[in-house]
Design a protein around this motif. Structure first.
Motif, PDB file in Angstrom:
ATOM      1  N   ASP A   1       0.858  -1.178   0.000  1.00  0.00           N
ATOM      2  CA  ASP A   1       0.000   0.000   0.000  1.00  0.00           C
ATOM      3  C   ASP A   1       0.897   1.232   0.000  1.00  0.00           C
ATOM      4  N   ALA A   2       0.468   2.264  -0.747  1.00  0.00           N
ATOM      5  CA  ALA A   2       1.313   3.440  -0.926  1.00  0.00           C
ATOM      6  C   ALA A   2       1.512   4.216   0.367  1.00  0.00           C
ATOM      7  N   SER A   3       0.595   4.081   1.318  1.00  0.00           N
ATOM      8  CA  SER A   3       0.673   4.847   2.563  1.00  0.00           C
ATOM      9  C   SER A   3      -0.253   4.189   3.590  1.00  0.00           C
ATOM     10  N   PRO A   4      -0.147   4.591   4.861  1.00  0.00           N
ATOM     11  CA  PRO A   4      -1.097   4.067   5.847  1.00  0.00           C
ATOM     12  C   PRO A   4      -2.534   4.383   5.444  1.00  0.00           C
ATOM     13  N   ASP A   5      -2.702   5.579   4.916  1.00  0.00           N
ATOM     14  CA  ASP A   5      -4.038   5.995   4.489  1.00  0.00           C
ATOM     15  C   ASP A   5      -4.572   5.102   3.372  1.00  0.00           C
ATOM     16  N   ALA A   6      -3.694   4.752   2.453  1.00  0.00           N
ATOM     17  CA  ALA A   6      -4.122   3.880   1.343  1.00  0.00           C
ATOM     18  C   ALA A   6      -4.536   2.506   1.889  1.00  0.00           C
ATOM     19  N   ALA A   7      -3.810   2.034   2.909  1.00  0.00           N
ATOM     20  CA  ALA A   7      -4.145   0.729   3.495  1.00  0.00           C
ATOM     21  C   ALA A   7      -5.528   0.776   4.154  1.00  0.00           C
ATOM     22  N   VAL A   8      -5.782   1.855   4.880  1.00  0.00           N
ATOM     23  CA  VAL A   8      -7.050   1.957   5.614  1.00  0.00           C
ATOM     24  C   VAL A   8      -8.203   2.273   4.657  1.00  0.00           C
ATOM     25  N   GLU A   9      -7.986   3.238   3.776  1.00  0.00           N
ATOM     26  CA  GLU A   9      -9.072   3.626   2.859  1.00  0.00           C
ATOM     27  C   GLU A   9      -9.376   2.510   1.854  1.00  0.00           C
ATOM     28  N   GLY A  10      -8.346   1.782   1.453  1.00  0.00           N
ATOM     29  CA  GLY A  10      -8.570   0.643   0.555  1.00  0.00           C
ATOM     30  C   GLY A  10      -9.394  -0.433   1.240  1.00  0.00           C
ATOM     31  N   THR A  11      -9.142  -0.630   2.526  1.00  0.00           N
ATOM     32  CA  THR A  11      -9.918  -1.604   3.304  1.00  0.00           C
ATOM     33  C   THR A  11     -11.366  -1.141   3.409  1.00  0.00           C
ATOM     34  N   ARG A  12     -11.527   0.166   3.700  1.00  0.00           N
ATOM     35  CA  ARG A  12     -12.887   0.704   3.830  1.00  0.00           C
ATOM     36  C   ARG A  12     -13.648   0.570   2.504  1.00  0.00           C
ATOM     37  N   ALA A  13     -12.941   0.821   1.406  1.00  0.00           N
ATOM     38  CA  ALA A  13     -13.589   0.751   0.083  1.00  0.00           C
ATOM     39  C   ALA A  13     -14.054  -0.678  -0.211  1.00  0.00           C
ATOM     40  N   LEU A  14     -13.249  -1.647   0.181  1.00  0.00           N
ATOM     41  CA  LEU A  14     -13.633  -3.052  -0.051  1.00  0.00           C
ATOM     42  C   LEU A  14     -14.853  -3.411   0.803  1.00  0.00           C
ATOM     43  N   ILE A  15     -14.865  -2.922   2.032  1.00  0.00           N
ATOM     44  CA  ILE A  15     -16.007  -3.183   2.927  1.00  0.00           C
ATOM     45  C   ILE A  15     -17.281  -2.615   2.293  1.00  0.00           C
ATOM     46  N   ASP A  16     -17.195  -1.369   1.826  1.00  0.00           N
ATOM     47  CA  ASP A  16     -18.373  -0.726   1.211  1.00  0.00           C
ATOM     48  C   ASP A  16     -18.816  -1.515  -0.005  1.00  0.00           C
ATOM     49  N   TYR A  17     -17.864  -1.950  -0.804  1.00  0.00           N
ATOM     50  CA  TYR A  17     -18.183  -2.695  -2.031  1.00  0.00           C
ATOM     51  C   TYR A  17     -18.938  -3.986  -1.711  1.00  0.00           C
ATOM     52  N   VAL A  18     -18.444  -4.724  -0.746  1.00  0.00           N
ATOM     53  CA  VAL A  18     -19.062  -6.030  -0.421  1.00  0.00           C
ATOM     54  C   VAL A  18     -20.462  -5.820   0.147  1.00  0.00           C
ATOM     55  N   PHE A  19     -20.608  -4.843   1.039  1.00  0.00           N
ATOM     56  CA  PHE A  19     -21.931  -4.626   1.642  1.00  0.00           C
ATOM     57  C   PHE A  19     -22.950  -4.146   0.606  1.00  0.00           C
ATOM     58  N   ALA A  20     -22.479  -3.369  -0.379  1.00  0.00           N
ATOM     59  CA  ALA A  20     -23.417  -2.787  -1.351  1.00  0.00           C
ATOM     60  C   ALA A  20     -23.626  -3.683  -2.568  1.00  0.00           C
ATOM     61  N   HIS A  21     -22.967  -4.831  -2.609  1.00  0.00           N
ATOM     62  CA  HIS A  21     -22.990  -5.688  -3.803  1.00  0.00           C
ATOM     63  C   HIS A  21     -24.412  -6.142  -4.119  1.00  0.00           C
ATOM     64  N   ALA A  22     -24.807  -5.955  -5.376  1.00  0.00           N
ATOM     65  CA  ALA A  22     -26.186  -6.251  -5.766  1.00  0.00           C
ATOM     66  C   ALA A  22     -26.543  -7.723  -5.569  1.00  0.00           C
ATOM     67  N   ASP A  23     -25.557  -8.615  -5.676  1.00  0.00           N
ATOM     68  CA  ASP A  23     -25.846 -10.049  -5.541  1.00  0.00           C
ATOM     69  C   ASP A  23     -25.607 -10.567  -4.124  1.00  0.00           C
ATOM     70  N   ASN A  24     -25.413  -9.649  -3.190  1.00  0.00           N
ATOM     71  CA  ASN A  24     -25.022 -10.084  -1.840  1.00  0.00           C
ATOM     72  C   ASN A  24     -26.059  -9.708  -0.775  1.00  0.00           C
ATOM     73  N   ALA A  25     -27.315  -9.685  -1.190  1.00  0.00           N
ATOM     74  CA  ALA A  25     -28.359  -9.275  -0.242  1.00  0.00           C
ATOM     75  C   ALA A  25     -28.405 -10.201   0.973  1.00  0.00           C
TER      76      ALA A  25
END
Ligand code: GUN
Ligand code: FE
Length: 462
Positions: free
Chosen positions: A179-203
């Protein structure tokens, strides 16, 4: 009884409680449209006969074939999905060399989505065929490929927990893979969390996101602090490696003056939904801390033989009441089979108890502690125990639990179970299954009631 529910008449085994196997003999299992078990009715119950004839009369009773036994699907609590292409190789060097020489270069290739699709697709197919209905996955640092892993689990119907690996420490991670920075590590993790929770096939929440600091050496303090805050905010699962090898354990002691478990706790990363891989060198006070936090250990017996040079004291952990699951640790462990992981857990527990140096007389060779586990304990840890460790309602046949199951065909010619005497429904049969079954015996695999794999699975147009 709801009209659209299905009913199975099954023989099989499950182990909701460690050390005790329940033999299910001609048991009725009602499965709802949502894939959740609605009812389990045993022949000893008064309502059994009438209910069975009524369902049968309506032509709704599905009988499982003679010689076939239902088990809960396996819960693999530690898999590195991107390491599948090197399964069975790269086992000649210690962990800290292995990471830089083989593993980081391989994981870096997952920037290429075509490569990721091929590797992840094959892995999920193979794990399902091996009876792994739930997998806790480390992916890579990459956002896109990690999202693809979640997509493919949903498409193929595997229950999974998927983590974007966080690793930002410039001293311990190569320039080409971090990860390019601590922020990238944390924000990348947050982005993945948001993606999985919002996934159209993952109700239904079949796939869950996981906060995944690789291990303390690969992360800066800032990243660990940010990930700890995120864990506290979202209540998501957390996974990391804990006190795996002398080197990894010693590194953390040098850096923080305290153990992995204590350090992770300080960062807010140790909670009810935390899975600590390996944990071989945990101290008595670490164990106490894990118990208080209700955190879990993923025991990886095969990998430990290559990278830890030690055996996790599984029996002691179980007796202490810790949550423990079993992991293949692909590819540190060169097998994708949870049957093999179960067997290895039994084998290494015997060696831990007896000692292994033949030059020592028996008394001096022995550890002096009862460390052995048996097939019942291993079966529990590989199914209901792992599920409980992950706080998921799977791993046993009971109302409210998802129907995640495998059907073992003891007579499959391409399998490895050979029954000499008449097959009987006792836990000795389970013992034979645990010790001798392989992929060729896995006739059907269901996740959330959906048939997703097995030698007798209907062809699927994926
Ligand atoms: N510690 C940090 N990364 C890894 C990994 O990929 N595998 C194992 N076994 N241990 C690790
Ligand atoms: Fe690992």
């Amino acid at each position: 009884m709801t009209l659209k529910n299905r009913w199975l008449l099954a023989r099989g085994f499950h182990a909701p409680v460690c050390g005790a196997v329940e033999v299910l003999d001609d048991t009725l299992i009602e499965i709802g449209e949502d894939g959740v078990i609605a009812d389990v009715v045993r022949p000893s119950e008064e309502r059994y006969e009438a209910l069975k004839s009524s369902i049968d009369g309506q032509g709704k009773l599905e009988r499982l074939p003679e010689g076939s036994y239902l088990l809960p699907g396996f819960i693999d609590c530690h898999v590195h999905a991107p390491q599948y292409p090197q399964l069975g190789s790269a086992l000649d060097v210690p962990l800290e060399v292995w990471l830089h020489k083989y593993t980081f270069p391989l994981e870096a290739r997952f920037v290429d989505l075509a490569f990721a699709r091929r590797a992840y697709g094959l892995l999920i197919d193979d794990l399902l065929a091996n009876g792994t209905t739930t997998a806790l996955y480390f992916a890579t640092v990459h956002q896109e490929a990690t999202r693809l892993l979640a997509d493919l689990c949903l498409e193929k119907g595997q229950r999974a927990l998927v983590g974007k690996v966080a690793m930002d420490h410039p001293e311990n991670c190569p320039d080409y893979y971090r990860d390019a920075s601590p922020d990238a590590a944390v924000e990348g993790t947050r982005a993945l969390i948001d993606y999985v929770f919002a996934h159209a096939d993952n109700a239904s929440g079949l796939v869950k996101p996981v906060i995944t600091p690789r291990f303390i050496p690969s992360c800066t303090d800032a990243a660990l602090e940010g990930l700890g805050r995120l864990a506290q905010d979202c209540g998501c699962h957390v996974q990391t490696h804990c006190s795996e090898s002398d080197w990894a354990h010693g590194y953390v002691l040098d850096r923080y003056g305290m153990t992995d478990a204590a350090s992770l706790d300080r960062f807010g990363l140790l909670g009810r939904r935390t899975m600590l891989a390996h944990s071989n060198f945990v101290t008595a006070s670490d164990m106490e801390l894990l118990k208080v936090r209700e955190a879990a250990v993923a025991h990886c017996p095969l990998s430990n033989a290559f990278f830890a040079g030690a055996v996790f004291p599984l029996r002691a952990a179980l007796e202490k009441g810790l949550h423990v699951g079993l992991g293949t640790d692909i590819s540190g462990g060169p097998s994708a089979s949870m049957f093999e992981a179960s067997r290895n857990a039994i084998t290494v527990s015997r060696m831990l108890e007896s000692g292994v140096d033949p030059e020592q007389p028996a008394a001096a060779r022995a550890s002096g502690k009862v460390a052995r586990i048996d097939f019942r304990d291993a079966f529990h840890v590989a199914t209901a125990g792992g599920a409980k460790a992950l706080d998921l309602p799977v791993g046993q046949f009971a109302p409210g639990y998802a129907f995640d199951a495998i059907l073992i065909d003891c007579n499959a010619p391409g399998g490895t179970i050979r029954l000499w005497d008449e097959a009987e429904t006792s836990d000795d049969l389970l013992q034979r299954i645990i010790f001798t079954a392989s992929k060729g015996n896995i006739a059907k695999v269901w996740v959330a009631g959906r048939e997703v794999a097995g030698t007798q699975a209907p062809a699927r147009g994926v």
